[in-house]
Design a protein around this motif. Structure first.
Motif, PDB file in Angstrom:
ATOM      1  N   SER B  31      -3.460 -33.162  -2.287  1.00 42.30           N
ATOM      2  CA  SER B  31      -4.859 -33.007  -1.863  1.00 42.30           C
ATOM      3  C   SER B  31      -5.226 -34.164  -0.956  1.00 42.30           C
ATOM      4  O   SER B  31      -5.630 -35.227  -1.419  1.00 42.30           O
ATOM      5  CB  SER B  31      -5.781 -32.985  -3.092  1.00 42.30           C
ATOM      6  OG  SER B  31      -7.129 -32.919  -2.685  1.00 42.30           O
ATOM      7  N   TYR B  32      -5.049 -33.985   0.306  1.00 52.35           N
ATOM      8  CA  TYR B  32      -5.299 -35.062   1.264  1.00 52.35           C
ATOM      9  C   TYR B  32      -6.245 -34.557   2.348  1.00 52.35           C
ATOM     10  O   TYR B  32      -6.505 -33.360   2.477  1.00 52.35           O
ATOM     11  CB  TYR B  32      -3.991 -35.564   1.879  1.00 52.35           C
ATOM     12  CG  TYR B  32      -3.137 -34.481   2.498  1.00 52.35           C
ATOM     13  CD1 TYR B  32      -2.175 -33.816   1.737  1.00 52.35           C
ATOM     14  CD2 TYR B  32      -3.302 -34.115   3.827  1.00 52.35           C
ATOM     15  CE1 TYR B  32      -1.407 -32.804   2.287  1.00 52.35           C
ATOM     16  CE2 TYR B  32      -2.533 -33.108   4.381  1.00 52.35           C
ATOM     17  CZ  TYR B  32      -1.574 -32.458   3.605  1.00 52.35           C
ATOM     18  OH  TYR B  32      -0.817 -31.454   4.156  1.00 52.35           O
ATOM     19  N   SER B  53      -6.411 -30.552   3.154  1.00 53.97           N
ATOM     20  CA  SER B  53      -5.054 -30.023   2.983  1.00 53.97           C
ATOM     21  C   SER B  53      -5.052 -28.592   2.448  1.00 53.97           C
ATOM     22  O   SER B  53      -4.088 -27.859   2.647  1.00 53.97           O
ATOM     23  CB  SER B  53      -4.245 -30.931   2.060  1.00 53.97           C
ATOM     24  OG  SER B  53      -4.873 -31.040   0.788  1.00 53.97           O
ATOM     25  N   LYS B  70       0.759 -27.313   8.290  1.00 53.47           N
ATOM     26  CA  LYS B  70       1.026 -28.030   7.054  1.00 53.47           C
ATOM     27  C   LYS B  70       2.511 -28.224   6.809  1.00 53.47           C
ATOM     28  O   LYS B  70       2.953 -29.299   6.372  1.00 53.47           O
ATOM     29  CB  LYS B  70       0.395 -27.265   5.882  1.00 53.47           C
ATOM     30  CG  LYS B  70       0.246 -28.049   4.607  1.00 53.47           C
ATOM     31  CD  LYS B  70      -0.625 -27.282   3.637  1.00 53.47           C
ATOM     32  CE  LYS B  70      -0.806 -28.048   2.342  1.00 53.47           C
ATOM     33  NZ  LYS B  70      -1.718 -27.343   1.415  1.00 53.47           N
ATOM     34  N   LYS B  73       3.710 -30.896   8.775  1.00 53.80           N
ATOM     35  CA  LYS B  73       2.924 -32.116   8.565  1.00 53.80           C
ATOM     36  C   LYS B  73       2.394 -32.640   9.893  1.00 53.80           C
ATOM     37  O   LYS B  73       2.581 -33.819  10.247  1.00 53.80           O
ATOM     38  CB  LYS B  73       3.748 -33.181   7.831  1.00 53.80           C
ATOM     39  CG  LYS B  73       4.093 -32.768   6.406  1.00 53.80           C
ATOM     40  CD  LYS B  73       4.667 -33.913   5.602  1.00 53.80           C
ATOM     41  CE  LYS B  73       4.807 -33.471   4.149  1.00 53.80           C
ATOM     42  NZ  LYS B  73       5.360 -34.526   3.295  1.00 53.80           N
ATOM     43  N   GLU B  96      -5.452 -40.199   1.319  1.00 55.28           N
ATOM     44  CA  GLU B  96      -4.616 -39.697   0.245  1.00 55.28           C
ATOM     45  C   GLU B  96      -4.936 -40.458  -1.012  1.00 55.28           C
ATOM     46  O   GLU B  96      -5.557 -41.527  -0.982  1.00 55.28           O
ATOM     47  CB  GLU B  96      -3.123 -39.845   0.596  1.00 55.28           C
ATOM     48  CG  GLU B  96      -2.676 -41.278   0.767  1.00 55.28           C
ATOM     49  CD  GLU B  96      -1.183 -41.441   0.951  1.00 55.28           C
ATOM     50  OE1 GLU B  96      -0.437 -40.427   0.930  1.00 55.28           O
ATOM     51  OE2 GLU B  96      -0.746 -42.587   1.098  1.00 55.28           O
TER      52      GLU B  96
END
Lengths: 113, 115
Positions: B31-32, B53, B70, B73, B96
């Motif tokens: 979860s960022y 995210s 995602k 990244k 983060e």
């Protein structure tokens, strides 16, 4: 009305002196931060406070001491200033530690001579 | 290892054209959040856009959009219809959580819009 205000905007001082930078936000945000931006524009977090409580304390010399008298203020005091402390210091705030963008102050350019 | 990588130190774009600024990140936090900021020559930092995210759709804010991939990244910033006032440094950043919240900025990309 300035949302996040820092004073002073410029600070020139001699090595060994002690100086403070003040930051105030009128956004009602819970979280405030201090960032250092070096001459290569790299931004590094120094401290974060959430409701006057220290949350993040990165590897920063203990000559740097933040103080948060209330959640609208986060001041930065620096003892025994060194040449390497020369940088732009940004204060910022956000509603919390969640996924919010920061509101930054205009920065304080510190020059140590 | 770099947590946030911006591989383009400088970019040029013609006025009215679109430009993509690259950003890749590395985190083990599921979860960022990813952010882009603009720093004009006057020095202030301006928040542009945010992507979570778990967000299914790419974030958009006016002429700014975030191309979020995602699996790769990557979180590239796309500026459409560039304007002279877009000339600035652009920073990608990530939040983060790993025991405490961490906020990390990339090294920035200097964008110059040509008339």
């Amino acid at each position: 009305d300035t949302a996040v205000s820092q004073t002073p905007k410029y600070l020139v001082t001699q090595m060994g002196n002690d100086k403070s930078i003040k930051c105030e936000q009128n956004l009602g945000h819970d979280t405030m931060y201090w960032y250092k931006q070096d001459s290569k524009k790299f931004l590094k977090i120094m401290f974060s406070y959430n409701n006057k409580e220290l949350i993040i304390n990165e590897t920063v010399p203990n000559r740097f001491s933040p103080k948060s008298p209330d959640k609208a203020h986060l001041n930065l005091h620096i003892n025994s200033l060194e040449l390497g402390d020369s940088a732009v210091y940004f204060c910022a705030s956000s509603p919390g530690h969640g996924n919010y963008g920061y509101t930054f102050g205009s920065g304080t350019r510190l020059t140590v001579v | 290892a770099q947590k946030i990588t911006q591989t383009q130190p400088g970019m040029f774009v013609q006025e009215k054209e679109a430009v993509t600024l690259d950003c890749t990140y590395d985190t083990s936090d599921p979860s960022y959040g990813l952010f882009w900021y603009k720093q004009p020559s006057s020095g202030e930092m301006i928040f542009l856009i945010y992507q979570g995210s778990y967000d299914q759709q790419n974030a958009t804010e006016g002429r700014y959009s975030l191309n979020f991939q995602k699996a790769r990244k990557s979180a590239n910033l796309v500026i459409s219809a560039s304007q002279l006032g877009d000339s600035a440094m652009y920073f990608c950043a990530m939040r983060e959580y790993s025991g405490t919240y961490k906020y990390i900025f990339g090294t920035g990309t200097r964008l110059k819009v040509l008339a």
